[in-house]
Design a protein around this motif. Sequence first.
Motif, PDB file in Angstrom:
ATOM      1  N   HIS A 186      12.625  41.431  44.803  1.00 25.02           N
ATOM      2  CA  HIS A 186      11.191  41.738  44.932  1.00 25.02           C
ATOM      3  C   HIS A 186      10.823  42.862  43.968  1.00 25.02           C
ATOM      4  N   SER A 197       9.277  45.449  44.769  1.00 22.99           N
ATOM      5  CA  SER A 197       9.233  46.748  45.463  1.00 22.99           C
ATOM      6  C   SER A 197      10.185  47.741  44.802  1.00 22.99           C
ATOM      7  N   GLN A 211       8.521  50.393  42.771  1.00 23.61           N
ATOM      8  CA  GLN A 211       8.009  51.552  43.541  1.00 23.61           C
ATOM      9  C   GLN A 211       8.973  52.724  43.403  1.00 23.61           C
ATOM     10  N   ARG A 258      15.457  34.764  43.788  1.00 22.04           N
ATOM     11  CA  ARG A 258      16.112  34.603  45.093  1.00 22.04           C
ATOM     12  C   ARG A 258      16.915  33.323  45.093  1.00 22.04           C
ATOM     13  N   GLN A 268       5.741  38.365  41.439  1.00 19.92           N
ATOM     14  CA  GLN A 268       5.054  39.172  42.455  1.00 19.92           C
ATOM     15  C   GLN A 268       4.235  40.259  41.782  1.00 19.92           C
ATOM     16  N   GLU A 300       3.345  44.141  42.995  1.00 20.53           N
ATOM     17  CA  GLU A 300       3.528  45.191  43.992  1.00 20.53           C
ATOM     18  C   GLU A 300       2.463  46.253  43.752  1.00 20.53           C
ATOM     19  N   PHE A 314       8.557  45.374  57.750  1.00 15.21           N
ATOM     20  CA  PHE A 314       9.309  45.524  56.495  1.00 15.21           C
ATOM     21  C   PHE A 314      10.038  46.857  56.602  1.00 15.21           C
ATOM     22  N   PHE A 319      10.559  49.119  54.522  1.00 16.95           N
ATOM     23  CA  PHE A 319      10.041  50.232  53.713  1.00 16.95           C
ATOM     24  C   PHE A 319       8.643  50.678  54.102  1.00 16.95           C
ATOM     25  N   THR A 320       8.030  50.026  55.084  1.00 14.15           N
ATOM     26  CA  THR A 320       6.699  50.458  55.531  1.00 14.15           C
ATOM     27  C   THR A 320       6.667  50.585  57.052  1.00 14.15           C
ATOM     28  N   GLY A 362       2.087  41.091  52.036  1.00  9.00           N
ATOM     29  CA  GLY A 362       2.641  42.033  52.997  1.00  9.00           C
ATOM     30  C   GLY A 362       2.243  43.432  52.573  1.00  9.00           C
ATOM     31  N   CYS A 363       2.112  44.332  53.556  1.00 11.10           N
ATOM     32  CA  CYS A 363       1.658  45.684  53.222  1.00 11.10           C
ATOM     33  C   CYS A 363       2.018  46.663  54.331  1.00 11.10           C
ATOM     34  N   ALA A 366       1.616  50.690  50.498  1.00  8.44           N
ATOM     35  CA  ALA A 366       2.189  49.768  49.514  1.00  8.44           C
ATOM     36  C   ALA A 366       1.818  48.350  49.937  1.00  8.44           C
ATOM     37  N   PHE A 367       1.824  47.467  48.985  1.00 13.75           N
ATOM     38  CA  PHE A 367       1.603  46.056  49.305  1.00 13.75           C
ATOM     39  C   PHE A 367       2.310  45.202  48.266  1.00 13.75           C
ATOM     40  N   GLY A 368       2.594  43.969  48.633  1.00 11.42           N
ATOM     41  CA  GLY A 368       3.260  43.079  47.691  1.00 11.42           C
ATOM     42  C   GLY A 368       2.806  41.645  47.920  1.00 11.42           C
TER      43      GLY A 368
END
Length: 339
Positions: free
Chosen positions: A166, A168, A171, A192, A206, A208, A246, A248-249, A280-281, A303-305
């Motif tokens: 991803h 992310s 970030q 993936r 993606q 981010e 997630f 990380f959030t 996602g966020c 954050a969002f992705g």
Amino acid sequence: MLDKIRALLDEISVVSATTREEVEELRIRYISKKGVINQLFSEFKEVHPDLKKEVGKALNDLKNAAQDKINALKEAFEAGADGQAGLDLTRPGDSVHLGTRHPLAIVRNRIIDIFGRLGFTVSEGPEIEDDWHVFSALNFAPEHPARDMQDTFFIEKNPDVLLRTHTSSVQIRVMEHTQPPIRAIFPGRVFRNEAISARSHCIFHQVEGLYVDENVSFADLKQTLLYFAKELFGENTKIRLRPSYFPFTEPSAEMDVSCSICGGKGCNLCKYTGWLEILGCGMIDPNVLEACNIDSHKYTGFAFGMGIERITMLLYGIKDIRLYFENDVRFLRQFESAI
Ligand code: DAH
């Protein structure tokens, strides 16, 4: 008489034509029955007998030169040669094919443009990554299933060299080198280990997003994403945030937009729910800020992705993700008029 012949010879050596009609005009002017050369032949009887031999030869040379020139010009047109004589300025031009941008590039550029208007800059990071940037710094527990070989491509059996799963990871790279305020998005390619089908691919894209500053709240996240959704899908678009998870959030959410086809009434595309999931966020977990040496007591952030393939499918009604990677011009040409 000799002077006339010489002048005509000079003239003929330089004449040219740009169309077949012009060649025909030259033929009539010089070598037809009523042309200037025949005219000279009819005046030949008046030439003084002493000069007849010389003038006769010059006249014949002139006639041959004119004939050769006309033949050469005709040939140039028949062969379609590119020389001056073959240039037909009245011919309709070839139509020019517009180049096409790839639909994923079109949508990525739109996303960059929308966030650009909100002050987000663009950064990129490496596709070949290490465990720290893709997982550990993002608060993935050591045994988290995403690290599994089944999801992640590792390089040369070294678990610390892998293809990012991803964006992310960018970030982390940005926060490691920059202190807040940070407001940026990170578009890029991710990998993936998934079976290729109409709905999933092992390579995809993606974007981010990251916003870190003092007093950044969930309300800021919601307003930013609402603006984004309206700009991308249209003014009447609504959003809904569903609680999610997630690493990380915290808190985390998934965002749906009201279905762009039925406007929320329910249709095939939204499977009669009226909603389409697009990203996602969440609020950045303090552990992630601390892993990047950012003071989590002073700063907060969101954050969002999102996946570009999925959003492009929704915007253009594309039903098979594999079309993006096949380079079939019949597919790509459909985006000719898009910017
Ligand atoms: N990285 C997540 C994925 O690939 C997407 C994502 C979700 C990114 C939530 C975020 C976030 O920044 O807050 O599925």
